[in-house]
Design an enzyme around this catalytic site. Structure first.
Site, short mmCIF file in Angstrom:
data_model
loop_
_atom_site.label_atom_id
_atom_site.label_comp_id
_atom_site.label_asym_id
_atom_site.label_seq_id
_atom_site.Cartn_x
_atom_site.Cartn_y
_atom_site.Cartn_z
N ARG A 47 5.86 11.99 -2.97
CA ARG A 47 6.35 10.84 -3.72
C ARG A 47 5.65 10.74 -5.07
O ARG A 47 6.27 10.37 -6.07
CB ARG A 47 6.16 9.56 -2.91
CG ARG A 47 6.89 8.37 -3.51
CD ARG A 47 6.93 7.19 -2.57
NE ARG A 47 5.62 6.64 -2.32
CZ ARG A 47 5.37 5.67 -1.43
NH1 ARG A 47 6.37 5.16 -0.71
NH2 ARG A 47 4.15 5.21 -1.24
N LYS A 56 6.73 5.09 -7.92
CA LYS A 56 5.60 4.18 -7.75
C LYS A 56 4.78 4.22 -9.04
O LYS A 56 3.74 4.88 -9.13
CB LYS A 56 4.78 4.60 -6.52
CG LYS A 56 3.93 3.46 -5.98
CD LYS A 56 3.49 3.75 -4.55
CE LYS A 56 2.46 2.76 -4.06
NZ LYS A 56 2.99 1.41 -3.81
N GLU A 100 14.68 -4.98 -2.25
CA GLU A 100 13.46 -4.90 -1.45
C GLU A 100 12.58 -6.08 -1.78
O GLU A 100 12.90 -6.91 -2.61
CB GLU A 100 12.72 -3.57 -1.66
CG GLU A 100 12.13 -3.37 -3.03
CD GLU A 100 11.31 -2.07 -3.10
OE1 GLU A 100 10.72 -1.63 -2.10
OE2 GLU A 100 11.25 -1.49 -4.20
C1 LIG Z 1 7.68 -1.69 -4.14
C2 LIG Z 1 7.24 -1.16 -2.84
N1 LIG Z 1 8.16 -0.95 -1.89
C3 LIG Z 1 7.82 -0.45 -0.68
C4 LIG Z 1 6.51 -0.14 -0.37
C5 LIG Z 1 6.17 0.43 0.97
O1 LIG Z 1 5.97 1.80 0.87
P1 LIG Z 1 5.06 2.58 1.91
O2 LIG Z 1 5.63 2.33 3.25
O3 LIG Z 1 5.16 4.00 1.52
O4 LIG Z 1 3.69 2.02 1.77
C6 LIG Z 1 5.51 -0.34 -1.33
C7 LIG Z 1 4.10 -0.07 -1.03
O5 LIG Z 1 3.65 1.00 -1.00
C8 LIG Z 1 5.88 -0.85 -2.59
O6 LIG Z 1 4.96 -1.04 -3.54
#
Ligand SMILES: Cc1ncc(COP(=O)(O)O)c(C=O)c1O
Length: 338
Positions: free
Chosen positions: A80, A183, A219
Protein backbone atom coordinates in the site's frame (compact mmCIF):
# COMPACT_ATOMS: atom_id res chain seq x y z
CA UNK A 1 10.18 -2.35 30.44
CA UNK A 2 9.09 -2.65 34.02
CA UNK A 3 8.10 0.97 34.68
CA UNK A 4 5.53 1.43 31.91
CA UNK A 5 1.96 1.13 33.10
CA UNK A 6 0.75 -0.81 30.05
CA UNK A 7 -2.94 -0.55 30.83
CA UNK A 8 -2.76 3.27 31.08
CA UNK A 9 -1.29 3.71 27.61
CA UNK A 10 -3.37 5.64 25.10
CA UNK A 11 -2.94 5.99 21.33
CA UNK A 12 -0.12 8.50 21.59
CA UNK A 13 3.59 8.92 20.97
CA UNK A 14 6.10 7.59 23.44
CA UNK A 15 9.82 7.76 22.78
CA UNK A 16 11.36 4.37 22.12
CA UNK A 17 15.03 3.44 21.65
CA UNK A 18 15.63 3.24 17.92
CA UNK A 19 14.20 3.97 14.49
CA UNK A 20 15.30 2.61 11.13
CA UNK A 21 15.99 4.73 8.04
CA UNK A 22 16.85 4.48 4.37
CA UNK A 23 17.74 7.27 1.94
CA UNK A 24 16.96 7.49 -1.77
CA UNK A 25 19.20 9.34 -4.19
CA UNK A 26 20.69 8.78 -7.66
CA UNK A 27 17.95 6.27 -8.36
CA UNK A 28 18.53 3.87 -5.46
CA UNK A 29 17.75 3.22 -1.81
CA UNK A 30 20.55 3.01 0.77
CA UNK A 31 21.08 0.11 3.16
CA UNK A 32 19.07 0.42 6.38
CA UNK A 33 20.49 2.64 9.11
CA UNK A 34 19.55 2.41 12.76
CA UNK A 35 19.22 5.74 14.58
CA UNK A 36 18.62 6.67 18.21
CA UNK A 37 17.57 10.22 17.33
CA UNK A 38 13.92 11.26 17.21
CA UNK A 39 14.77 14.04 14.78
CA UNK A 40 15.58 14.40 11.10
CA UNK A 41 17.52 17.11 9.36
CA UNK A 42 15.41 18.61 6.57
CA UNK A 43 16.05 21.13 3.82
CA UNK A 44 13.68 24.11 4.10
CA UNK A 45 12.60 23.61 0.47
CA UNK A 46 11.89 19.85 0.80
CA UNK A 47 8.89 18.82 -1.28
CA UNK A 48 7.29 17.13 1.74
CA UNK A 49 7.01 20.51 3.45
CA UNK A 50 5.58 22.42 0.50
CA UNK A 51 3.82 20.03 -1.82
CA UNK A 52 2.76 17.26 0.48
CA UNK A 53 5.03 14.50 -0.80
CA UNK A 54 4.40 12.37 2.26
CA UNK A 55 2.94 8.91 2.73
CA UNK A 56 2.73 6.79 5.85
CA UNK A 57 1.55 3.43 7.10
CA UNK A 58 0.24 2.00 10.35
CA UNK A 59 0.53 -1.60 11.52
CA UNK A 60 1.01 -3.45 14.76
CA UNK A 61 3.12 -6.05 16.54
CA UNK A 62 1.59 -8.17 19.30
CA UNK A 63 3.09 -10.29 22.06
CA UNK A 64 1.39 -13.65 22.35
CA UNK A 65 0.63 -15.82 25.36
CA UNK A 66 3.69 -17.83 24.28
CA UNK A 67 5.86 -14.69 24.60
CA UNK A 68 6.47 -14.58 20.85
CA UNK A 69 6.14 -11.39 18.83
CA UNK A 70 3.78 -11.33 15.87
CA UNK A 71 3.59 -8.65 13.16
CA UNK A 72 0.30 -8.52 11.26
CA UNK A 73 0.25 -8.45 7.43
CA UNK A 74 3.25 -6.18 6.92
CA UNK A 75 3.55 -7.13 3.25
CA UNK A 76 0.15 -5.51 2.66
CA UNK A 77 1.36 -2.28 4.24
CA UNK A 78 4.51 -2.36 2.11
CA UNK A 79 2.41 -2.75 -1.03
CA UNK A 80 0.00 0.00 0.00
CA UNK A 81 2.91 2.35 0.63
CA UNK A 82 4.15 1.62 -2.89
CA UNK A 83 0.70 2.43 -4.22
CA UNK A 84 0.69 5.71 -2.22
CA UNK A 85 4.11 6.53 -3.69
CA UNK A 86 2.84 6.02 -7.21
CA UNK A 87 -0.16 8.20 -6.37
CA UNK A 88 1.94 11.22 -5.42
CA UNK A 89 5.01 10.54 -7.56
CA UNK A 90 7.48 9.42 -4.93
CA UNK A 91 10.17 6.76 -5.23
CA UNK A 92 8.73 3.35 -4.31
CA UNK A 93 10.27 1.64 -1.29
CA UNK A 94 11.00 -2.05 -2.01
CA UNK A 95 8.72 -4.54 -0.21
CA UNK A 96 11.60 -6.69 1.07
CA UNK A 97 13.44 -3.70 2.50
CA UNK A 98 10.20 -2.46 4.09
CA UNK A 99 9.72 -5.80 5.85
CA UNK A 100 13.36 -5.87 6.94
CA UNK A 101 13.10 -2.33 8.32
CA UNK A 102 9.90 -3.13 10.24
CA UNK A 103 11.38 -6.28 11.77
CA UNK A 104 14.56 -4.40 12.72
CA UNK A 105 12.58 -1.56 14.35
CA UNK A 106 10.45 -4.03 16.31
CA UNK A 107 13.41 -6.12 17.48
CA UNK A 108 15.49 -3.11 18.49
CA UNK A 109 12.60 -1.86 20.64
CA UNK A 110 11.58 -5.20 22.05
CA UNK A 111 11.39 -3.85 25.60
CA UNK A 112 8.48 -1.65 24.50
CA UNK A 113 6.27 -4.47 23.25
CA UNK A 114 3.45 -4.74 25.77
CA UNK A 115 2.79 -8.07 27.52
CA UNK A 116 -0.03 -10.29 26.26
CA UNK A 117 -2.27 -9.75 29.28
CA UNK A 118 -2.33 -5.95 28.89
CA UNK A 119 -4.27 -6.02 25.61
CA UNK A 120 -1.87 -3.28 24.44
CA UNK A 121 0.36 -3.56 21.37
CA UNK A 122 3.27 -1.98 19.55
CA UNK A 123 2.20 0.47 16.86
CA UNK A 124 4.55 0.64 13.88
CA UNK A 125 4.66 3.82 11.82
CA UNK A 126 6.56 3.77 8.50
CA UNK A 127 6.91 7.14 6.79
CA UNK A 128 8.15 8.22 3.37
CA UNK A 129 8.91 11.84 2.41
CA UNK A 130 10.36 13.86 -0.46
CA UNK A 131 13.46 15.59 0.88
CA UNK A 132 15.20 17.37 -1.98
CA UNK A 133 14.83 21.11 -2.50
CA UNK A 134 12.30 22.30 -5.04
CA UNK A 135 10.30 25.48 -5.40
CA UNK A 136 8.45 24.58 -8.57
CA UNK A 137 5.64 22.06 -8.19
CA UNK A 138 7.61 18.96 -9.11
CA UNK A 139 8.42 15.67 -7.43
CA UNK A 140 11.66 15.38 -5.42
CA UNK A 141 14.57 13.29 -6.58
CA UNK A 142 15.63 12.41 -3.03
CA UNK A 143 13.53 10.62 -0.41
CA UNK A 144 13.71 9.43 3.17
CA UNK A 145 12.01 6.33 4.54
CA UNK A 146 11.78 6.03 8.34
CA UNK A 147 10.06 3.50 10.54
CA UNK A 148 9.52 4.15 14.22
CA UNK A 149 7.45 2.33 16.82
CA UNK A 150 5.52 3.32 19.92
CA UNK A 151 3.53 1.23 22.40
CA UNK A 152 -0.22 1.92 22.34
CA UNK A 153 -2.89 0.97 24.83
CA UNK A 154 -5.86 -1.30 24.36
CA UNK A 155 -8.40 0.58 22.22
CA UNK A 156 -11.34 -0.56 24.31
CA UNK A 157 -10.26 0.11 27.88
CA UNK A 158 -13.70 -0.48 29.38
CA UNK A 159 -14.52 -3.38 27.11
CA UNK A 160 -15.63 -3.69 23.51
CA UNK A 161 -18.39 -1.10 23.07
CA UNK A 162 -20.24 1.02 20.52
CA UNK A 163 -19.87 4.74 19.73
CA UNK A 164 -21.94 7.19 17.63
CA UNK A 165 -20.72 8.72 14.33
CA UNK A 166 -21.96 11.80 12.46
CA UNK A 167 -22.57 12.77 8.83
CA UNK A 168 -21.60 16.34 7.86
CA UNK A 169 -22.22 17.01 4.17
CA UNK A 170 -20.24 20.23 3.94
CA UNK A 171 -16.94 18.39 4.43
CA UNK A 172 -15.14 15.94 2.16
CA UNK A 173 -11.90 14.15 2.97
CA UNK A 174 -11.03 13.25 -0.62
CA UNK A 175 -12.25 13.94 -4.16
CA UNK A 176 -13.83 11.16 -6.27
CA UNK A 177 -10.69 10.79 -8.37
CA UNK A 178 -8.31 12.38 -5.88
CA UNK A 179 -5.94 10.84 -3.36
CA UNK A 180 -8.44 9.08 -1.08
CA UNK A 181 -7.15 5.62 -1.96
CA UNK A 182 -3.63 6.60 -0.87
CA UNK A 183 -2.40 6.94 2.69
CA UNK A 184 -0.99 10.43 2.27
CA UNK A 185 -0.83 13.19 4.86
CA UNK A 186 -2.94 15.62 2.83
CA UNK A 187 -6.06 13.47 3.27
CA UNK A 188 -5.68 13.65 7.02
CA UNK A 189 -5.09 17.42 6.99
CA UNK A 190 -8.31 17.69 4.97
CA UNK A 191 -10.20 15.70 7.60
CA UNK A 192 -9.09 17.63 10.70
CA UNK A 193 -11.78 20.34 10.79
CA UNK A 194 -14.71 17.95 10.35
CA UNK A 195 -13.09 15.53 12.81
CA UNK A 196 -12.78 18.20 15.50
CA UNK A 197 -16.38 19.33 15.00
CA UNK A 198 -17.59 15.74 15.23
CA UNK A 199 -15.58 15.09 18.41
CA UNK A 200 -16.84 18.30 20.01
CA UNK A 201 -20.38 17.05 19.35
CA UNK A 202 -19.79 13.69 20.97
CA UNK A 203 -19.11 11.58 17.86
CA UNK A 204 -16.13 9.27 17.63
CA UNK A 205 -15.76 9.92 13.88
CA UNK A 206 -17.25 11.49 10.77
CA UNK A 207 -18.96 9.13 8.34
CA UNK A 208 -18.19 10.62 4.91
CA UNK A 209 -20.56 10.36 1.98
CA UNK A 210 -19.27 10.14 -1.59
CA UNK A 211 -18.01 13.62 -2.48
CA UNK A 212 -19.74 13.86 -5.86
CA UNK A 213 -23.36 12.97 -5.22
CA UNK A 214 -23.54 12.72 -1.43
CA UNK A 215 -25.68 9.63 -1.96
CA UNK A 216 -23.46 6.74 -0.98
CA UNK A 217 -21.45 5.84 2.11
CA UNK A 218 -17.70 6.28 1.70
CA UNK A 219 -15.72 5.69 4.88
CA UNK A 220 -15.17 7.04 8.36
CA UNK A 221 -12.39 9.51 9.20
CA UNK A 222 -9.75 6.94 10.12
CA UNK A 223 -11.45 3.63 9.27
CA UNK A 224 -13.51 1.79 6.65
CA UNK A 225 -17.25 1.24 7.11
CA UNK A 226 -19.19 -2.02 6.99
CA UNK A 227 -22.78 -3.02 7.63
CA UNK A 228 -24.30 -6.39 8.46
CA UNK A 229 -27.69 -7.72 7.37
CA UNK A 230 -29.16 -11.08 6.35
CA UNK A 231 -25.91 -12.89 7.13
CA UNK A 232 -24.09 -10.56 4.72
CA UNK A 233 -21.05 -8.34 5.28
CA UNK A 234 -21.46 -5.23 3.13
CA UNK A 235 -18.73 -2.64 2.61
CA UNK A 236 -18.56 0.31 0.21
CA UNK A 237 -16.95 0.18 -3.23
CA UNK A 238 -15.64 3.68 -3.86
CA UNK A 239 -12.82 5.41 -5.73
CA UNK A 240 -12.05 7.65 -2.76
CA UNK A 241 -11.57 5.34 0.23
CA UNK A 242 -8.43 3.78 1.63
CA UNK A 243 -8.18 0.02 0.97
CA UNK A 244 -8.15 -1.08 4.62
CA UNK A 245 -6.10 -4.17 5.43
CA UNK A 246 -8.37 -4.86 8.40
CA UNK A 247 -11.42 -4.73 6.14
CA UNK A 248 -9.77 -7.13 3.70
CA UNK A 249 -9.05 -9.50 6.61
CA UNK A 250 -12.58 -9.24 8.03
CA UNK A 251 -14.02 -10.04 4.60
CA UNK A 252 -12.02 -13.26 4.56
CA UNK A 253 -13.10 -14.15 8.10
CA UNK A 254 -16.75 -13.33 7.31
CA UNK A 255 -16.57 -15.78 4.41
CA UNK A 256 -14.93 -18.34 6.66
CA UNK A 257 -17.84 -18.20 9.11
CA UNK A 258 -20.34 -18.70 6.30
CA UNK A 259 -21.39 -15.12 5.60
CA UNK A 260 -21.93 -13.59 2.19
CA UNK A 261 -19.80 -10.59 1.29
CA UNK A 262 -20.78 -7.64 -0.89
CA UNK A 263 -18.47 -4.82 -1.88
CA UNK A 264 -20.66 -2.27 -3.63
CA UNK A 265 -22.09 1.21 -3.43
CA UNK A 266 -24.21 1.61 -0.31
CA UNK A 267 -26.95 4.27 -0.55
CA UNK A 268 -27.21 6.27 2.67
CA UNK A 269 -30.84 5.17 3.22
CA UNK A 270 -29.75 1.54 3.28
CA UNK A 271 -28.38 2.24 6.77
CA UNK A 272 -31.97 1.82 7.98
CA UNK A 273 -31.86 -1.84 6.93
CA UNK A 274 -28.59 -2.86 8.63
CA UNK A 275 -28.73 -5.00 11.76
CA UNK A 276 -25.21 -3.92 12.76
CA UNK A 277 -22.63 -1.43 11.53
CA UNK A 278 -19.00 -0.87 12.33
CA UNK A 279 -15.77 0.90 11.52
CA UNK A 280 -12.66 -1.16 10.95
CA UNK A 281 -8.95 -0.41 10.98
CA UNK A 282 -5.63 -1.18 12.59
CA UNK A 283 -6.30 0.95 15.68
CA UNK A 284 -9.39 -0.88 16.96
CA UNK A 285 -9.88 -3.83 14.59
CA UNK A 286 -13.63 -3.14 14.83
CA UNK A 287 -15.24 -0.13 16.43
CA UNK A 288 -18.95 -0.99 16.40
CA UNK A 289 -21.32 1.89 15.63
CA UNK A 290 -24.03 2.75 18.14
CA UNK A 291 -25.88 5.06 15.78
CA UNK A 292 -25.28 7.24 12.74
CA UNK A 293 -26.64 10.76 13.12
CA UNK A 294 -27.28 12.54 9.84
CA UNK A 295 -26.55 15.91 11.41
CA UNK A 296 -27.80 17.86 8.38
CA UNK A 297 -31.25 16.28 8.32
CA UNK A 298 -31.60 15.39 12.00
CA UNK A 299 -32.23 11.77 11.15
CA UNK A 300 -30.66 8.96 13.18
CA UNK A 301 -29.97 5.35 12.27
CA UNK A 302 -29.75 3.32 15.46
CA UNK A 303 -27.86 0.02 15.78
CA UNK A 304 -27.50 -0.36 19.54
CA UNK A 305 -29.51 1.06 22.40
CA UNK A 306 -27.49 -0.41 25.28
CA UNK A 307 -23.93 0.32 24.06
CA UNK A 308 -23.35 -3.36 23.31
CA UNK A 309 -22.01 -4.46 19.93
CA UNK A 310 -24.01 -6.88 17.81
CA UNK A 311 -23.12 -10.58 17.63
CA UNK A 312 -21.42 -10.45 14.23
CA UNK A 313 -19.17 -7.51 15.14
CA UNK A 314 -18.26 -9.36 18.28
CA UNK A 315 -17.52 -12.62 16.51
CA UNK A 316 -15.35 -11.01 13.83
CA UNK A 317 -13.53 -8.84 16.37
CA UNK A 318 -12.51 -11.72 18.63
CA UNK A 319 -11.60 -13.91 15.67
CA UNK A 320 -9.20 -11.38 14.15
CA UNK A 321 -7.64 -10.50 17.50
CA UNK A 322 -7.10 -14.17 18.25
CA UNK A 323 -5.08 -14.51 15.05
CA UNK A 324 -3.08 -11.35 15.79
CA UNK A 325 -2.15 -12.49 19.31
CA UNK A 326 -1.50 -16.06 18.24
CA UNK A 327 -4.42 -17.58 20.17
CA UNK A 328 -5.79 -19.11 16.96
CA UNK A 329 -3.83 -20.71 14.14
CA UNK A 330 -2.73 -18.35 11.38
CA UNK A 331 -4.26 -20.30 8.53
CA UNK A 332 -3.98 -17.50 5.98
CA UNK A 333 -0.30 -16.71 6.61
CA UNK A 334 -1.04 -13.20 7.86
CA UNK A 335 1.38 -13.20 10.74
CA UNK A 336 5.17 -12.91 10.83
CA UNK A 337 6.43 -14.55 14.02
CA UNK A 338 9.78 -13.17 15.20
C1 LIG B 1 -8.77 6.75 6.05
C2 LIG B 1 -8.54 5.40 6.60
N1 LIG B 1 -9.36 4.41 6.21
C3 LIG B 1 -9.20 3.15 6.66
C4 LIG B 1 -8.19 2.82 7.54
C5 LIG B 1 -8.02 1.41 8.01
O1 LIG B 1 -6.98 0.80 7.32
P1 LIG B 1 -6.18 -0.42 7.95
O2 LIG B 1 -7.17 -1.48 8.24
O3 LIG B 1 -5.23 -0.83 6.91
O4 LIG B 1 -5.53 0.09 9.19
C6 LIG B 1 -7.31 3.82 7.98
C7 LIG B 1 -6.25 3.53 8.95
O5 LIG B 1 -5.26 2.99 8.66
C8 LIG B 1 -7.47 5.13 7.49
O6 LIG B 1 -6.64 6.11 7.86
Amino acid sequence: MENINWSDLTFGYMKTDYNVRSYYGSGKWSDLEVSDSEHINLHIASTCLHYGQEAFEGLKAFRGKDGKIRIFRMCENALRMQSSSRGIMMAEFPVELFEKAVVEAVKRNERFIPPYESGASLYIRPLLIGTSAQVGVKPANEYLFVVFVTPVGPYFKEGFKTTPVGIYREYDRAAPHGTGTYKVGGNYAASLVAGEIAHANGYSAVLYLDAKEKKYLDECGPANFFGIKNNTYITPASSSILPSITNKSLIQLAEEIGMNVERRQIPLEELATFEEAGMCGTAAVISPIQRVDDVDTNHSYIFSTDGKPGPTCEKLYYKLRAIQYGDEPDKYGWVTVL
